[in-house]
Write a protein that holds these residues in place. Structure first.
Motif, PDB file in Angstrom:
ATOM      1  N   ASP A   1       0.854  -1.180   0.000  1.00 15.09           N
ATOM      2  CA  ASP A   1       0.000   0.000   0.000  1.00 15.09           C
ATOM      3  C   ASP A   1       0.898   1.241   0.000  1.00 15.09           C
ATOM      4  OD1 ASP A   1      -2.272   1.512  -0.040  1.00 15.09           O
ATOM      5  OD2 ASP A   1      -3.118   0.729   1.815  1.00 15.09           O
ATOM      6  N   PHE A   2       0.266   2.395  -0.200  1.00 15.41           N
ATOM      7  CA  PHE A   2       0.914   3.692  -0.080  1.00 15.41           C
ATOM      8  C   PHE A   2       0.447   4.364   1.209  1.00 15.41           C
ATOM      9  CE2 PHE A   2       1.379   3.362  -4.704  1.00 15.41           C
ATOM     10  CZ  PHE A   2       2.582   4.024  -4.948  1.00 15.41           C
ATOM     11  N   PHE A   3       1.270   5.237   1.763  1.00 14.77           N
ATOM     12  CA  PHE A   3       0.804   6.208   2.751  1.00 14.77           C
ATOM     13  C   PHE A   3       1.576   7.500   2.508  1.00 14.77           C
ATOM     14  CE2 PHE A   3       4.373   4.233   4.968  1.00 14.77           C
ATOM     15  CZ  PHE A   3       5.000   5.275   5.630  1.00 14.77           C
ATOM     16  N   HIS A   4       1.064   8.608   3.022  1.00 18.21           N
ATOM     17  CA  HIS A   4       1.716   9.895   2.759  1.00 18.21           C
ATOM     18  C   HIS A   4       2.228  10.520   4.048  1.00 18.21           C
ATOM     19  CE1 HIS A   4      -2.397  11.368   3.780  1.00 18.21           C
ATOM     20  NE2 HIS A   4      -1.706  12.346   4.353  1.00 18.21           N
ATOM     21  N   ILE A   5       3.244  11.354   3.898  1.00 21.93           N
ATOM     22  CA  ILE A   5       3.784  12.150   4.993  1.00 21.93           C
ATOM     23  C   ILE A   5       4.044  13.561   4.445  1.00 21.93           C
ATOM     24  CG2 ILE A   5       4.829  10.283   6.311  1.00 21.93           C
ATOM     25  CD1 ILE A   5       7.434  10.757   4.943  1.00 21.93           C
ATOM     26  N   ASP A   6       4.115  14.550   5.324  1.00 25.36           N
ATOM     27  CA  ASP A   6       4.340  15.930   4.908  1.00 25.36           C
ATOM     28  C   ASP A   6       5.640  16.451   5.509  1.00 25.36           C
ATOM     29  OD1 ASP A   6       1.934  16.218   3.409  1.00 25.36           O
ATOM     30  OD2 ASP A   6       0.829  16.401   5.300  1.00 25.36           O
ATOM     31  N   THR A   7       6.401  17.191   4.720  1.00 23.22           N
ATOM     32  CA  THR A   7       7.651  17.777   5.192  1.00 23.22           C
ATOM     33  C   THR A   7       7.375  19.097   5.900  1.00 23.22           C
ATOM     34  OG1 THR A   7       8.093  19.108   3.212  1.00 23.22           O
ATOM     35  CG2 THR A   7       8.763  16.799   3.149  1.00 23.22           C
ATOM     36  N   ILE A   8       8.420  19.677   6.494  1.00 25.05           N
ATOM     37  CA  ILE A   8       8.251  20.948   7.198  1.00 25.05           C
ATOM     38  C   ILE A   8       7.928  22.076   6.218  1.00 25.05           C
ATOM     39  CG2 ILE A   8       9.697  20.311   9.145  1.00 25.05           C
ATOM     40  CD1 ILE A   8      11.979  21.867   7.868  1.00 25.05           C
TER      41      ILE A   8
END
Length: 221
Positions: free
Chosen positions: A54-61
């Motif tokens: 699967d995919f998941f997302h994260i966000d940078t600063i």
């Protein structure tokens, strides 16, 4: 708590752990919705030879969204971080699949099914990569993430234990911390579904025995 004590050779019942958590005002983990009966039966019978992705997302600063593709072994719970990108495409996902099979080498023959959802980035080209190694594709029903429970279970774990507590600078930083977490996840983190063992643990040996403990000796076959 229960898993870490078990790895040290202490026998503590799950009921004791629940009482301690209750006394500390910590609620038990929420129960997940059960998978459809036919998929639950399929996963149970194919556990030893299945991979799930699967995919998941994260966000940078800098508020840039990154997407992470991972694969987990259903039987061992071993997780592989395949890649991190800001622009996931079908061609990129297919290339990560090729890399995974190259890394697995002869171990790829141990797998018979690859469980995935119907994301447009998972195309026939990706299916063909696994088919070339004799791995059949198992697509879950539409809008049914609960039918891919092993991959779905990893996502809240990696967020809670890794990414949610860090300020991520960029894609390179994200890849480093995720690969570091995967090494911890595979080599140390206890898993309830594996009798509180980590994926790479020998089930016949207590992983971290206390000095002088009889648990340091391998259990009889």
């Amino acid at each position: 708590m229960h898993g870490e004590l078990h790895r040290l050779g202490h026998k503590v019942s799950a009921a004791t752990a629940r009482r301690v958590l209750h006394a500390a005002g910590i609620s038990p983990a929420p129960r997940r919705h059960p998978a459809r009966h036919e998929w639950a039966a399929f996963l149970k019978t194919q556990t030893s030879g299945s991979l799930a992705t699967d995919f998941f997302h994260i966000d940078t600063i800098a508020l840039r969204r990154l997407y992470v593709l991972f694969v987990t072994g259903v039987r061992t719970r071993t997780v592989h971080i395949l890649g991190v990108t800001a622009h996931p495409t079908a061609a990129w996902a297919t290339q990560q699949a090729r890399q995974l099979l190259w890394q697995l080498g002869n171990r790829a023959a141990d797998f018979t099914h690859f469980v995935r959802d119907r994301d447009a980035k998972f195309t026939y080209a990706l299916d063909a990569v696994f088919a070339s190694e004799g791995v059949a594709m198992a697509k879950i029903p539409p809008r049914s993430p609960n039918c891919n429970p092993y991959a779905e279970r990893f996502i809240p774990s990696v967020r809670k234990e890794c990414t949610d507590g860090l300020l991520i600078l960029d894609r390179g930083h994200a890849e480093k911390i995720l690969h570091d977490h995967a090494r911890h996840f595979n080599g140390h983190r206890p898993h309830h579904g594996r009798n509180q063992l980590a994926p790479h643990d020998d089930p016949n040996i207590t992983p971290c025995p206390l000095p002088g403990s009889n648990a340091a000796k391998p259990s009889p076959a």
